[in-house]
Scaffold this motif. Sequence first.
Motif, mmCIF file in Angstrom:
data_model
loop_
_atom_site.group_PDB
_atom_site.id
_atom_site.type_symbol
_atom_site.label_atom_id
_atom_site.label_comp_id
_atom_site.label_asym_id
_atom_site.label_seq_id
_atom_site.Cartn_x
_atom_site.Cartn_y
_atom_site.Cartn_z
ATOM 1 N N PHE A 1 3.007 -0.668 0.482
ATOM 2 C CA PHE A 1 2.307 -1.903 0.313
ATOM 3 C C PHE A 1 3.307 -3.079 0.889
ATOM 4 C CE2 PHE A 1 0.561 -5.122 -3.142
ATOM 5 C CZ PHE A 1 -0.288 -5.944 -2.224
ATOM 6 N N ARG B 1 -0.439 -0.692 2.562
ATOM 7 C CA ARG B 1 -1.497 -1.739 2.406
ATOM 8 C C ARG B 1 -1.236 -2.854 2.929
ATOM 9 N NH1 ARG B 1 -2.767 -3.598 -3.194
ATOM 10 N NH2 ARG B 1 -4.854 -4.599 -3.208
ATOM 11 N N GLU C 1 -1.584 0.288 -6.443
ATOM 12 C CA GLU C 1 -0.159 -0.537 -6.866
ATOM 13 C C GLU C 1 0.167 0.062 -8.113
ATOM 14 O OE1 GLU C 1 -0.509 -4.928 -7.303
ATOM 15 O OE2 GLU C 1 -2.082 -4.918 -5.565
ATOM 16 N N CYS D 1 0.067 3.659 -3.820
ATOM 17 C CA CYS D 1 0.956 2.909 -2.938
ATOM 18 C C CYS D 1 2.107 2.282 -3.746
ATOM 19 C CB CYS D 1 -0.017 1.705 -2.311
ATOM 20 S SG CYS D 1 -1.365 2.270 -1.193
ATOM 21 N N ALA E 1 4.107 -0.098 -4.877
ATOM 22 C CA ALA E 1 4.249 -1.759 -4.673
ATOM 23 C C ALA E 1 5.493 -2.181 -5.065
ATOM 24 C CB ALA E 1 2.937 -2.264 -5.273
ATOM 25 N N GLN E 2 6.403 -2.870 -4.140
ATOM 26 C CA GLN E 2 5.877 -3.107 -2.705
ATOM 27 C C GLN E 2 7.071 -2.250 -2.056
ATOM 28 O OE1 GLN E 2 4.670 -6.943 -1.555
ATOM 29 N NE2 GLN E 2 3.517 -7.177 -3.167
#
Length: 496
Positions: A24, A66, A290, A341, A343-344
């Motif tokens: 992300f 993302r 996330e 994903c 994050a980050q």
Amino acid sequence: MKAKVSLVKEFKIGDVDPNLFSSFIEQLGRAVYTGIYEPGHPTADSQGLRGDVMNLVKDLRVSLVRYPGGNFLSGYDWKDGIGPKDKRPVRLDRAWHTIETNEFGIDEFVDWAKKSGTQVLAAVNMGTGTPQDAGDMVEYCNYPSGTYWSDLRIANGHKEPHNIKYWCVGNEMDGPWQICHLDAVDYGKKALETMKIMKWTDDSIKTVVCGSATTDIPTYPEWDRIVLEHTYDYADYISIHRYYENFGNDDDFLASFYDMDKFIKTSTATCDYVKAYKRSNKTMMLSFDEWNIWYQQNQKPHPWEKAPRLLEDKYSLLDALAFGGLAITLLNHADRVKVACLAQLVNVIAPIFAEPGKGAYRQTIYWPFRDISLYGRGVSLQPVVTSDKKITDKYGEVPAVIFASVYNEETKEISIFALNTSKSENSETTIDLRSFSNTKMIMRTELTGTDLSAQNSLENPDKVAPSKVELSEGDNGIYTLNLKKASWNVIRFSAE
């Protein structure tokens, strides 16, 4: 302390989707500016993209990234980030109280993703944005040519379509902190109409609708049920988000995997209820888009400025171990979690940290993510585990040692990921691979140390890093190992 894990080739959880190893980048803090993008940096290319950061991203083999948010998304007009840079508007980003110059947008991000060997998981604004805005963005990115938006993309220097296949329909719209937050019914209606326009523009895309942003919010899991009742026929995934931090009890923190496991099971059950309610043949998959360790209690007010140092958590060995438990949990739910994903990715609660004008280094959490990304591809097997228990204040009795296992049928290799959460005891661990023929241990590493607070830095980038461990011989497919206290372990085997 003792543990035993037995693997049976036929005990399959499910195929591990490559998108489980995604990440992300949000227009937040220094994730973009001086993170992946820094014109004038010694390693920057002609587009201002940092080569040192790009190399670390490539090393992680990230599948999707993302973009552009995140909370930033709900107040963002994607059209601000296209066209000549000197004509792009400077805006206030009200989500993070920063100044956004818009010199970096979707075209630049697609170029960065291609150079980094990854794909894009784009997101459309469901706060201040409209369904028409979302459809226009899909047209700009994916339609070949001959329309206003596709020809504008070509005029902006991208003759070929971006062909972005995965799209998030908003971000955390259940959260009162979100710009133009909606209740579940209003979001469900808006998301449905938005997906109609998006998929009528490009029927090959996959969409992710907003599920619960956390288990702590009062609307969880009722939000997910209501949203899915509106969107089930058009959505391909529902998102879930969860972060963990250490509030002072290390045993609770190391058992964060237990909470994540319950979250995934509850979200899966909610999806399956709606499937039954809708009399649908489709099984809804989860996008855990996330997840990470994030010390949200450390956030402080700051003035309006461009790319301030926000959410720049510095991770310790203890953080990496807790992170490893979360990674194991994702692999053990590979049948339903198809996108995940981290994050980050850079600077902002990230495995990669980059200083302006200087170098970049791997934070401690880089290593367990890299391990599962490199060696966790294949079929997730259901490990049969017996393990001593430990008592936590928050979760009660939990296993002291946890495992995930993946069999790669192409390479005929087995990878086992093990976390010993005990800070005081090593684990005498037995691995039973008699279901496989002619196994041989081919690799073993451990991430551990005497100082759980140790961190990496630009000056000492390898203070916390995995080390190789002597390989063990098996006895008719049975291996006995010593897993050190507070350790993340990767044990790999070849098999016929």
